[in-house]
Design a protein around this motif. Structure first.
Motif, PDB file in Angstrom:
ATOM      1  N   THR A  43     -16.193   9.140   3.576  1.00  0.00           N
ATOM      2  CA  THR A  43     -15.181   9.108   2.517  1.00  0.00           C
ATOM      3  C   THR A  43     -15.514   8.807   1.314  1.00  0.00           C
ATOM      4  O   THR A  43     -16.641   8.138   1.124  1.00  0.00           O
ATOM      5  CB  THR A  43     -14.383   7.814   3.298  1.00  0.00           C
ATOM      6  N   PHE A  44     -14.876   9.595   0.250  1.00  0.00           N
ATOM      7  CA  PHE A  44     -14.999   9.133  -0.903  1.00  0.00           C
ATOM      8  C   PHE A  44     -13.618   9.064  -1.596  1.00  0.00           C
ATOM      9  O   PHE A  44     -12.591   9.464  -1.223  1.00  0.00           O
ATOM     10  CB  PHE A  44     -15.374  10.594  -1.697  1.00  0.00           C
ATOM     11  N   VAL A  45     -13.865   8.040  -2.752  1.00  0.00           N
ATOM     12  CA  VAL A  45     -12.522   7.355  -3.315  1.00  0.00           C
ATOM     13  C   VAL A  45     -12.725   7.661  -4.666  1.00  0.00           C
ATOM     14  O   VAL A  45     -14.049   7.297  -5.232  1.00  0.00           O
ATOM     15  CB  VAL A  45     -12.015   6.165  -2.547  1.00  0.00           C
ATOM     16  N   ARG A  46     -11.645   7.828  -5.425  1.00  0.00           N
ATOM     17  CA  ARG A  46     -11.706   7.807  -6.758  1.00  0.00           C
ATOM     18  C   ARG A  46     -10.465   7.162  -7.520  1.00  0.00           C
ATOM     19  O   ARG A  46      -9.362   7.762  -7.420  1.00  0.00           O
ATOM     20  CB  ARG A  46     -12.137   9.209  -7.668  1.00  0.00           C
ATOM     21  N   VAL A  47     -10.530   6.224  -8.460  1.00  0.00           N
ATOM     22  CA  VAL A  47      -9.553   5.517  -9.106  1.00  0.00           C
ATOM     23  C   VAL A  47      -9.135   6.527 -10.142  1.00  0.00           C
ATOM     24  O   VAL A  47      -9.789   7.096 -11.052  1.00  0.00           O
ATOM     25  CB  VAL A  47      -9.682   4.121  -9.552  1.00  0.00           C
ATOM     26  N   PRO A  48      -7.821   7.115 -10.264  1.00  0.00           N
ATOM     27  CA  PRO A  48      -7.353   8.104 -11.146  1.00  0.00           C
ATOM     28  C   PRO A  48      -7.476   7.714 -12.586  1.00  0.00           C
ATOM     29  O   PRO A  48      -7.529   8.503 -13.605  1.00  0.00           O
ATOM     30  CB  PRO A  48      -6.167   8.462 -10.710  1.00  0.00           C
ATOM     31  N   GLU A  49      -7.401   6.336 -12.809  1.00  0.00           N
ATOM     32  CA  GLU A  49      -7.394   6.020 -14.493  1.00  0.00           C
ATOM     33  C   GLU A  49      -8.059   4.735 -14.680  1.00  0.00           C
ATOM     34  O   GLU A  49      -8.256   4.087 -13.626  1.00  0.00           O
ATOM     35  CB  GLU A  49      -6.073   6.392 -15.199  1.00  0.00           C
ATOM     36  N   SER A  50      -8.216   4.434 -15.905  1.00  0.00           N
ATOM     37  CA  SER A  50      -8.898   3.010 -16.091  1.00  0.00           C
ATOM     38  C   SER A  50      -8.017   1.728 -15.667  1.00  0.00           C
ATOM     39  O   SER A  50      -6.782   1.656 -15.872  1.00  0.00           O
ATOM     40  CB  SER A  50      -9.006   2.796 -17.663  1.00  0.00           C
ATOM     41  N   VAL A  51      -8.404   0.765 -15.183  1.00  0.00           N
ATOM     42  CA  VAL A  51      -8.154  -0.343 -14.651  1.00  0.00           C
ATOM     43  C   VAL A  51      -8.765  -1.859 -15.107  1.00  0.00           C
ATOM     44  O   VAL A  51      -8.435  -2.807 -14.749  1.00  0.00           O
ATOM     45  CB  VAL A  51      -7.945  -0.607 -13.188  1.00  0.00           C
ATOM     46  N   ARG A  52      -9.333  -1.424 -16.227  1.00  0.00           N
ATOM     47  CA  ARG A  52     -10.305  -2.494 -16.719  1.00  0.00           C
ATOM     48  C   ARG A  52      -9.335  -3.633 -17.250  1.00  0.00           C
ATOM     49  O   ARG A  52      -8.332  -3.488 -17.947  1.00  0.00           O
ATOM     50  CB  ARG A  52     -11.054  -1.987 -17.920  1.00  0.00           C
ATOM     51  N   GLY A  53      -9.608  -4.745 -16.822  1.00  0.00           N
ATOM     52  CA  GLY A  53      -8.936  -6.118 -17.177  1.00  0.00           C
ATOM     53  C   GLY A  53      -7.610  -6.132 -16.660  1.00  0.00           C
ATOM     54  O   GLY A  53      -6.688  -6.905 -16.990  1.00  0.00           O
ATOM     55  N   ARG A  54      -7.416  -5.173 -15.644  1.00  0.00           N
ATOM     56  CA  ARG A  54      -5.927  -5.321 -15.189  1.00  0.00           C
ATOM     57  C   ARG A  54      -5.699  -5.917 -13.717  1.00  0.00           C
ATOM     58  O   ARG A  54      -6.761  -5.959 -12.909  1.00  0.00           O
ATOM     59  CB  ARG A  54      -5.252  -3.632 -14.957  1.00  0.00           C
ATOM     60  N   ASP A  55      -4.495  -6.451 -13.154  1.00  0.00           N
ATOM     61  CA  ASP A  55      -4.422  -6.920 -11.934  1.00  0.00           C
ATOM     62  C   ASP A  55      -3.778  -5.489 -10.955  1.00  0.00           C
ATOM     63  O   ASP A  55      -2.839  -5.075 -11.511  1.00  0.00           O
ATOM     64  CB  ASP A  55      -3.262  -8.018 -11.691  1.00  0.00           C
ATOM     65  N   VAL A  56      -4.769  -5.278 -10.060  1.00  0.00           N
ATOM     66  CA  VAL A  56      -4.250  -4.409  -9.195  1.00  0.00           C
ATOM     67  C   VAL A  56      -3.749  -4.466  -7.851  1.00  0.00           C
ATOM     68  O   VAL A  56      -4.396  -5.718  -7.331  1.00  0.00           O
ATOM     69  CB  VAL A  56      -5.668  -3.473  -9.052  1.00  0.00           C
ATOM     70  N   PHE A  57      -2.534  -3.994  -7.409  1.00  0.00           N
ATOM     71  CA  PHE A  57      -2.232  -4.230  -6.190  1.00  0.00           C
ATOM     72  C   PHE A  57      -2.477  -2.966  -5.323  1.00  0.00           C
ATOM     73  O   PHE A  57      -1.825  -1.734  -5.603  1.00  0.00           O
ATOM     74  CB  PHE A  57      -0.694  -4.560  -6.221  1.00  0.00           C
ATOM     75  N   LEU A  58      -3.320  -2.924  -4.398  1.00  0.00           N
ATOM     76  CA  LEU A  58      -3.664  -1.795  -3.799  1.00  0.00           C
ATOM     77  C   LEU A  58      -2.723  -1.618  -2.193  1.00  0.00           C
ATOM     78  O   LEU A  58      -2.998  -2.631  -1.443  1.00  0.00           O
ATOM     79  CB  LEU A  58      -5.187  -1.722  -3.505  1.00  0.00           C
ATOM     80  N   VAL A  59      -2.142  -0.552  -2.117  1.00  0.00           N
ATOM     81  CA  VAL A  59      -1.499  -0.359  -0.771  1.00  0.00           C
ATOM     82  C   VAL A  59      -2.181   0.491   0.227  1.00  0.00           C
ATOM     83  O   VAL A  59      -2.376   1.529  -0.045  1.00  0.00           O
ATOM     84  CB  VAL A  59      -0.027   0.161  -1.044  1.00  0.00           C
ATOM     85  N   GLN A  60      -2.943  -0.173   1.192  1.00  0.00           N
ATOM     86  CA  GLN A  60      -3.582   0.671   2.055  1.00  0.00           C
ATOM     87  C   GLN A  60      -3.554  -0.108   3.329  1.00  0.00           C
ATOM     88  O   GLN A  60      -4.323  -1.275   3.506  1.00  0.00           O
ATOM     89  CB  GLN A  60      -5.098   0.790   1.555  1.00  0.00           C
ATOM     90  N   GLY A  61      -3.177   0.330   4.460  1.00  0.00           N
ATOM     91  CA  GLY A  61      -3.117  -0.109   5.784  1.00  0.00           C
ATOM     92  C   GLY A  61      -4.322   0.371   6.562  1.00  0.00           C
ATOM     93  O   GLY A  61      -5.058   1.164   5.978  1.00  0.00           O
ATOM     94  N   THR A  62      -4.355   0.010   7.915  1.00  0.00           N
ATOM     95  CA  THR A  62      -5.492   0.322   8.812  1.00  0.00           C
ATOM     96  C   THR A  62      -4.826   0.964  10.004  1.00  0.00           C
ATOM     97  O   THR A  62      -5.143   0.872  11.063  1.00  0.00           O
ATOM     98  CB  THR A  62      -6.384  -0.878   9.008  1.00  0.00           C
ATOM     99  N   GLY A  63      -3.729   1.898   9.849  1.00  0.00           N
ATOM    100  CA  GLY A  63      -3.245   2.802  11.192  1.00  0.00           C
ATOM    101  C   GLY A  63      -4.073   3.699  11.354  1.00  0.00           C
ATOM    102  O   GLY A  63      -5.054   3.900  10.531  1.00  0.00           O
ATOM    103  N   PRO A  64      -3.613   4.733  12.200  1.00  0.00           N
ATOM    104  CA  PRO A  64      -4.600   5.600  12.829  1.00  0.00           C
ATOM    105  C   PRO A  64      -4.839   6.747  11.780  1.00  0.00           C
ATOM    106  O   PRO A  64      -3.956   6.992  10.904  1.00  0.00           O
ATOM    107  CB  PRO A  64      -3.698   6.152  13.888  1.00  0.00           C
ATOM    108  N   PRO A  65      -6.097   7.054  11.697  1.00  0.00           N
ATOM    109  CA  PRO A  65      -7.291   6.560  12.317  1.00  0.00           C
ATOM    110  C   PRO A  65      -7.751   5.193  11.820  1.00  0.00           C
ATOM    111  O   PRO A  65      -7.975   5.073  10.477  1.00  0.00           O
ATOM    112  CB  PRO A  65      -8.315   7.777  12.274  1.00  0.00           C
ATOM    113  N   ALA A  66      -7.862   4.196  12.504  1.00  0.00           N
ATOM    114  CA  ALA A  66      -8.083   2.736  11.890  1.00  0.00           C
ATOM    115  C   ALA A  66      -9.358   2.801  11.183  1.00  0.00           C
ATOM    116  O   ALA A  66      -9.565   2.113  10.082  1.00  0.00           O
ATOM    117  CB  ALA A  66      -7.933   2.049  13.200  1.00  0.00           C
ATOM    118  N   ASN A  67     -10.540   3.402  11.832  1.00  0.00           N
ATOM    119  CA  ASN A  67     -11.927   3.163  11.221  1.00  0.00           C
ATOM    120  C   ASN A  67     -11.847   3.746   9.875  1.00  0.00           C
ATOM    121  O   ASN A  67     -12.460   3.360   9.037  1.00  0.00           O
ATOM    122  CB  ASN A  67     -12.876   3.598  12.102  1.00  0.00           C
ATOM    123  N   ASP A  68     -11.441   5.022   9.774  1.00  0.00           N
ATOM    124  CA  ASP A  68     -11.215   6.024   8.568  1.00  0.00           C
ATOM    125  C   ASP A  68     -10.515   5.059   7.376  1.00  0.00           C
ATOM    126  O   ASP A  68     -10.963   5.162   6.452  1.00  0.00           O
ATOM    127  CB  ASP A  68     -10.815   7.110   8.941  1.00  0.00           C
TER     128      ASP A  68
END
Length: 321
Positions: A43-68
């Protein structure tokens, strides 16, 4: 006019629809992160823009496929911290490994604790979830955890259909306390099914029923369903005991494929679920599923955390019951 939030709202690949609904509720821009799953399993991920010094809220659950999705979650946290985010709050609508909350037989892993350690090690500062399988899972983390309740929104959807002659049914003794909260909110009596699970095949057998359901509209409540076996067996027993109709309400539904076919053929007339897991509307219509949105609950939690306000007001009404 409400002052805009000074946060970054980022969606992973697991809950894009819910993330969009949260962004709409907050009237806030949503970033869609780039997540690639290669053929060999990487798996490869990339944040699309700068988040330097920002408070980030990441929405990501672990529904199927759970391990991925869980590995993707860890990589998002790591990427954000390496991009110098001031803080990372993980908004995890469904935490699949929460059911691995104890060592109840020899030589097994307490999977929820392992996952909690991994989330912390990756750099998360806070976690927001919904209806953990067991409240003690919050104690596996050393960072703040807000465990939101789906019960109020599910009860509102059920009450809109009427509560006359309703009886709330817990699928087992372990869920009786939460089922009693449903019963109290809906002004209905409570019945409890006696369930036996003998192995890990996602199958359980309902052996008996404590309470009177004859001539009543039975409502089975639970925190999640994977194969639907417990729900289907409980519905059968309720019909045999004279229930006029059977509905069910679960916070997280993982029913797919053949399980949806079994639901459509079961004694359950209507299944209420939340949108913590991405769903196919065509499948839901075929299987008599009503999806209840929880974006406002998550959105309000995010708003309060971002503004350093108390989140406890989101729990007070439930705790008083």
């Amino acid at each position: 006019m409400t002052e805009p939030l000074d946060i970054v709202l980022l969606s992973g690949s697991a809950n894009r629809q819910l993330a969009g609904a949260i962004a709409a509720y907050l009237d806030h821009p949503l970033l869609y992160g780039e997540a690639l799953h290669f053929s060999e399993g990487n798996t490869f991920v990339r944040v699309p823009e700068s988040v330097r010094g920002r408070d980030v809220f990441l929405v990501q659950g672990t529904g199927p496929p759970a391990n991925d999705h869980f590995m993707e979650l860890l990589f998002w946290i790591d990427a954000l911290k390496r991009a110098s985010a001031a803080s990372v709050t993980v908004v995890m609508p469904y935490f699949s490994y929460a059911k691995g909350d104890k060592k109840d037989e020899p030589r097994v892993s307490i999977r929820a604790r392992v996952c909690a350690d991994a989330i912390e090690a990756a750099g998360a500062d806070r976690v927001v979830v919904m209806d953990l399988h067991a409240p003690q899972v919050q104690g596996f983390f050393r960072i703040p955890v807000d465990d939101l309740y789906a019960m109020p929104v599910l009860c509102d959807a059920i009450a809109a259909e009427g509560t006359d002659e309703l009886v709330v049914v817990s699928p087992d003794a372990g869920f009786a306390k939460k089922a009693r909260q449903y019963a109290s909110r809906l002004g209905a009596p409570l019945a409890i099914a006696d369930k036996q699970r003998v192995d890990h095949r996602e199958l359980a057998e309902v052996l008996d029923l404590i309470g009177d359901v004859r001539g009543r509209r039975a409502l089975i409540v639970d925190d999640f369903t994977i194969s639907g076996g417990t729900l289907f067996d409980a519905a059968r027993v309720l019909r045999e005991r004279g229930a006029a109709s059977v509905a069910a309400a679960v916070s997280h539904s993982l029913l797919r494929g053949a399980a949806l076919d079994r639901l459509a053929e079961s004694a359950i007339d209507r299944l209420y679920v939340t949108d913590t897991i991405e769903r196919d509307p065509d499948d839901d219509a075929r299987a008599r599923i009503t999806v209840v949105g929880v974006a406002e609950l998550f959105g309000e939690a995010i708003r309060r955390i971002a503004r350093r306000e108390s989140v406890s007001v989101l729990f007070d009404e439930v705790r008083r019951r």
